[in-house]
Design a protein around this motif. Structure first.
Motif, PDB file in Angstrom:
ATOM      1  N   ASP A  58      -3.741  -1.343  -2.497  1.00  0.00           N
ATOM      2  CA  ASP A  58      -2.510  -1.035  -3.680  1.00  0.00           C
ATOM      3  C   ASP A  58      -2.401  -0.900  -5.131  1.00  0.00           C
ATOM      4  O   ASP A  58      -1.683  -0.246  -5.629  1.00  0.00           O
ATOM      5  N   ARG A  59      -4.035  -0.590  -5.294  1.00  0.00           N
ATOM      6  CA  ARG A  59      -4.572  -0.350  -6.278  1.00  0.00           C
ATOM      7  C   ARG A  59      -5.240   1.096  -7.366  1.00  0.00           C
ATOM      8  O   ARG A  59      -5.420   1.973  -8.075  1.00  0.00           O
ATOM      9  N   ILE A  60      -4.895   1.449  -5.986  1.00  0.00           N
ATOM     10  CA  ILE A  60      -5.557   3.474  -6.110  1.00  0.00           C
ATOM     11  C   ILE A  60      -4.447   4.351  -5.724  1.00  0.00           C
ATOM     12  O   ILE A  60      -3.091   3.814  -5.300  1.00  0.00           O
ATOM     13  N   LEU A  61      -4.751   4.673  -6.627  1.00  0.00           N
ATOM     14  CA  LEU A  61      -3.169   5.665  -7.497  1.00  0.00           C
ATOM     15  C   LEU A  61      -3.537   7.450  -6.868  1.00  0.00           C
ATOM     16  O   LEU A  61      -2.455   7.237  -6.473  1.00  0.00           O
ATOM     17  N   ASP A  62      -4.441   7.377  -6.675  1.00  0.00           N
ATOM     18  CA  ASP A  62      -4.344   8.377  -6.089  1.00  0.00           C
ATOM     19  C   ASP A  62      -5.914   8.747  -5.264  1.00  0.00           C
ATOM     20  O   ASP A  62      -6.782   7.901  -5.633  1.00  0.00           O
ATOM     21  N   LEU A  63      -5.973   9.485  -3.410  1.00  0.00           N
ATOM     22  CA  LEU A  63      -6.773   9.333  -3.520  1.00  0.00           C
ATOM     23  C   LEU A  63      -6.821  11.225  -2.226  1.00  0.00           C
ATOM     24  O   LEU A  63      -6.331  11.291  -2.373  1.00  0.00           O
ATOM     25  N   ALA A  64      -8.989  11.305  -2.135  1.00  0.00           N
ATOM     26  CA  ALA A  64      -8.333  12.295  -1.549  1.00  0.00           C
ATOM     27  C   ALA A  64      -9.906  11.962  -0.463  1.00  0.00           C
ATOM     28  O   ALA A  64     -11.201  11.705  -0.748  1.00  0.00           O
ATOM     29  N   VAL A  65      -9.768  12.674   0.316  1.00  0.00           N
ATOM     30  CA  VAL A  65     -11.076  13.251   1.261  1.00  0.00           C
ATOM     31  C   VAL A  65     -12.311  14.242   1.180  1.00  0.00           C
ATOM     32  O   VAL A  65     -11.219  15.260   0.973  1.00  0.00           O
ATOM     33  N   VAL A 125       1.093  -1.442   0.134  1.00  0.00           N
ATOM     34  CA  VAL A 125       0.006   0.350  -0.222  1.00  0.00           C
ATOM     35  C   VAL A 125       1.057   1.294  -0.548  1.00  0.00           C
ATOM     36  O   VAL A 125       2.075   1.316   0.929  1.00  0.00           O
ATOM     37  N   PRO A 126       0.391   2.408  -0.555  1.00  0.00           N
ATOM     38  CA  PRO A 126       1.052   3.451  -1.371  1.00  0.00           C
ATOM     39  C   PRO A 126       1.555   4.223   0.300  1.00  0.00           C
ATOM     40  O   PRO A 126       0.897   4.095   1.252  1.00  0.00           O
ATOM     41  N   PRO A 127       2.266   4.970   0.791  1.00  0.00           N
ATOM     42  CA  PRO A 127       2.586   5.659   2.599  1.00  0.00           C
ATOM     43  C   PRO A 127       1.117   6.618   2.063  1.00  0.00           C
ATOM     44  O   PRO A 127       1.415   7.324   1.548  1.00  0.00           O
ATOM     45  N   GLY A 128       0.183   6.575   3.842  1.00  0.00           N
ATOM     46  CA  GLY A 128      -0.478   7.069   3.714  1.00  0.00           C
ATOM     47  C   GLY A 128      -1.963   6.704   3.650  1.00  0.00           C
ATOM     48  O   GLY A 128      -2.855   7.179   3.575  1.00  0.00           O
ATOM     49  N   THR A 129      -1.591   5.965   2.363  1.00  0.00           N
ATOM     50  CA  THR A 129      -3.059   5.314   1.972  1.00  0.00           C
ATOM     51  C   THR A 129      -4.089   4.677   2.915  1.00  0.00           C
ATOM     52  O   THR A 129      -5.448   5.147   2.624  1.00  0.00           O
ATOM     53  N   LEU A 130      -3.661   4.068   4.027  1.00  0.00           N
ATOM     54  CA  LEU A 130      -3.711   3.325   4.815  1.00  0.00           C
ATOM     55  C   LEU A 130      -4.991   4.750   5.720  1.00  0.00           C
ATOM     56  O   LEU A 130      -5.800   4.819   6.664  1.00  0.00           O
ATOM     57  N   ALA A 131      -3.903   5.446   6.401  1.00  0.00           N
ATOM     58  CA  ALA A 131      -4.880   6.475   7.185  1.00  0.00           C
ATOM     59  C   ALA A 131      -4.896   6.764   6.344  1.00  0.00           C
ATOM     60  O   ALA A 131      -6.231   7.970   7.275  1.00  0.00           O
ATOM     61  N   THR A 132      -5.133   7.423   5.392  1.00  0.00           N
ATOM     62  CA  THR A 132      -6.351   8.474   4.707  1.00  0.00           C
ATOM     63  C   THR A 132      -7.756   8.244   4.406  1.00  0.00           C
ATOM     64  O   THR A 132      -9.162   8.317   5.315  1.00  0.00           O
ATOM     65  N   VAL A 133      -7.686   6.137   4.254  1.00  0.00           N
ATOM     66  CA  VAL A 133      -8.921   5.620   4.220  1.00  0.00           C
ATOM     67  C   VAL A 133      -9.497   5.633   5.709  1.00  0.00           C
ATOM     68  O   VAL A 133     -10.790   5.555   6.046  1.00  0.00           O
ATOM     69  N   ARG A 134      -8.451   5.317   6.696  1.00  0.00           N
ATOM     70  CA  ARG A 134      -9.398   5.119   8.166  1.00  0.00           C
ATOM     71  C   ARG A 134      -9.975   5.937   8.584  1.00  0.00           C
ATOM     72  O   ARG A 134     -10.288   6.311   9.429  1.00  0.00           O
ATOM     73  N   ARG A 135      -9.454   7.643   8.663  1.00  0.00           N
ATOM     74  CA  ARG A 135      -9.813   8.613   8.247  1.00  0.00           C
ATOM     75  C   ARG A 135     -10.956   8.851   8.079  1.00  0.00           C
ATOM     76  O   ARG A 135     -11.786   9.560   8.530  1.00  0.00           O
ATOM     77  N   ALA A 136     -10.787   8.508   6.721  1.00  0.00           N
ATOM     78  CA  ALA A 136     -12.324   8.808   6.096  1.00  0.00           C
ATOM     79  C   ALA A 136     -13.529   7.897   6.976  1.00  0.00           C
ATOM     80  O   ALA A 136     -14.790   8.326   6.599  1.00  0.00           O
ATOM     81  N   LEU A 137     -13.138   6.466   6.870  1.00  0.00           N
ATOM     82  CA  LEU A 137     -13.813   6.223   8.036  1.00  0.00           C
ATOM     83  C   LEU A 137     -14.330   6.399   8.955  1.00  0.00           C
ATOM     84  O   LEU A 137     -15.278   6.264   9.562  1.00  0.00           O
ATOM     85  N   GLU A 138     -13.846   6.782   9.872  1.00  0.00           N
ATOM     86  CA  GLU A 138     -13.726   7.138  10.833  1.00  0.00           C
ATOM     87  C   GLU A 138     -14.333   8.640  11.268  1.00  0.00           C
ATOM     88  O   GLU A 138     -15.754   8.426  12.379  1.00  0.00           O
ATOM     89  N   GLU A 139     -14.304   9.063  10.277  1.00  0.00           N
ATOM     90  CA  GLU A 139     -15.149  10.720   9.487  1.00  0.00           C
ATOM     91  C   GLU A 139     -16.569  10.916   9.845  1.00  0.00           C
ATOM     92  O   GLU A 139     -16.907  11.729   9.515  1.00  0.00           O
ATOM     93  N   GLY A 140     -16.222   9.422   9.115  1.00  0.00           N
ATOM     94  CA  GLY A 140     -18.119   8.870   7.770  1.00  0.00           C
ATOM     95  C   GLY A 140     -18.298  10.059   6.613  1.00  0.00           C
ATOM     96  O   GLY A 140     -18.970  10.400   6.497  1.00  0.00           O
ATOM     97  N   ARG A 141     -16.510  10.316   6.090  1.00  0.00           N
ATOM     98  CA  ARG A 141     -16.847  11.524   4.583  1.00  0.00           C
ATOM     99  C   ARG A 141     -16.703  10.182   3.279  1.00  0.00           C
ATOM    100  O   ARG A 141     -15.861   9.315   3.655  1.00  0.00           O
ATOM    101  N   ARG A 142     -16.709  10.985   2.676  1.00  0.00           N
ATOM    102  CA  ARG A 142     -17.330  10.223   1.233  1.00  0.00           C
ATOM    103  C   ARG A 142     -15.508  10.493   0.498  1.00  0.00           C
ATOM    104  O   ARG A 142     -14.748  11.257   1.178  1.00  0.00           O
ATOM    105  N   LEU A 143     -14.989   9.650   0.111  1.00  0.00           N
ATOM    106  CA  LEU A 143     -13.509   9.154  -0.837  1.00  0.00           C
ATOM    107  C   LEU A 143     -13.955   9.830  -2.197  1.00  0.00           C
ATOM    108  O   LEU A 143     -14.180   8.693  -3.130  1.00  0.00           O
TER     109      LEU A 143
END
Length: 319
Positions: A211-218, A147-165
């Motif tokens: 590992d197939r996510i090229l870019d993401l944003a909350v 997994v690219p650095p930061g991807t897991l943390a970003t996804v977890r933050r979206a889950l915890e805050e209930g926000r769309r990705l």
């Protein structure tokens, strides 16, 4: 759902401890405590009655009061040491410490849970094992993920805050798409992380490998409620398969990550699983032989039958 061997072993071990602390417990009371039937409790007692320590002579077996049982009560008269805390050997303690440290590394990498609980368990086991802890400390533990650095943390933050990705994602077919998703759950099989989510582009539940996510944003958009999103949604690339099995193939429900299990009247099973590897699935079905009664979808049965015929033809050619 069919009870697994692990579930029953857990209850059997707990039953010994419970009866040690509650001598003369009525069978209905024990059944209620373990959330099972009186018949199952009696079956468990009968199994424990012939279990024990190596040697398996009468003095080596767990024992109960037959007189108390005649009155509908359970009294443990000899637990054969099963009522005492487990004493780990040095090798067992070392293995457990290394495993806990690996799990702690995963927790730090973003797995849901409380790292503090893991730290506490490691500290207590370390204090109790002394020399084994020193050996475990010498073992280097590295948890490798793609997994690219930061991807897991970003996804977890979206889950915890209930926000769309918003994802920029490349599929197994090497097709890049952009889509907005409502994250629901993170999954890991020990090597691969995946996100289950509601995809607004596909208008349905999907699973995305991190590992197939090229870019993401909350996004500053709250996730919507999706009551129809359940655990039956296939992982990306997974093939839903239903098998009807004879009683001798019940092991499939325990050795394979099945999605659902249904007991059949004759002792057989109907299981539903998601198969991501066609070769693995084909090998499983061929290994079952006559214990495999039915396969859905039907085209899968035709595919496996064709493979079996091809294998037989190859042997005939060799002969």
């Amino acid at each position: 759902m069919a009870e697994t061997t692990a579930d029953r072993v857990t209850r059997l071990l707990a039953l010994v401890t419970y009866l040690h602390d509650h001598p003369g417990a009525p069978v209905p009371e024990v059944a209620a405590h373990f959330g099972t039937t009186e018949a199952q409790v009696l079956a468990d007692v009968n199994l424990l009655w012939v279990a024990g320590t190596p040697g398996y002579l009468p003095d080596d077996l767990i024992d109960f009061s037959a007189e108390a049982l005649d009155h509908g009560e359970l009294t443990l008269t000899d637990a054969r040491g099963m009522d005492r805390p487990l004493r780990l050997s040095t090798a067992e303690a070392l293995s457990l410490l290394v495993a806990l440290r690996s799990l702690r590394e995963l927790a730090g990498a973003g797995v849901a849970g409380e790292p503090g609980a893991l730290d506490s368990a490691v500290a207590k086991l370390t204090a109790a094992t002394g020399g084994a802890a020193e050996q475990a400390a010498a073992v280097q533990v590295r948890v490798r993920t793609e997994v690219p650095p930061g991807t897991l943390a970003t996804v977890r933050r979206a889950l915890e805050e209930g926000r769309r990705l918003h994802l920029r994602y490349v599929s197994a077919a090497d097709v890049v798409t952009e889509r907005d998703v409502d994250p629901v759950e993170l999954r890991s099989d020990g090597t691969t992380w995946s996100l289950r989510a509601w995809c607004h582009r596909a208008r349905g539940a999907r699973t995305f490998r991190l590992d197939r996510i090229l870019d993401l944003a909350v996004l500053d958009v709250p996730t919507a409620a999706h009551p129809d999103l359940d655990g039956d949604e296939p992982w990306e690339g997974g093939r839903p398969v239903t098998l009807e099995l004879a009683p001798q193939a019940r092991w499939v429900a325990e050795a394979t990550p099945v999605e659902a299990v249904e007991d059949l009247p004759d002792g057989g099973l109907r299981v539903r699983l998601l198969a991501g590897d066609p070769a693995w699935l084909s090998n499983l079905l061929l290994s079952l032989g006559e214990a495999l009664r039915a396969v859905e979808p039907p085209e899968l049965a035709h595919e496996v039958a064709a493979r079996a015929r091809a294998a037989l033809a190859a042997y005939e050619h060799l002969s």
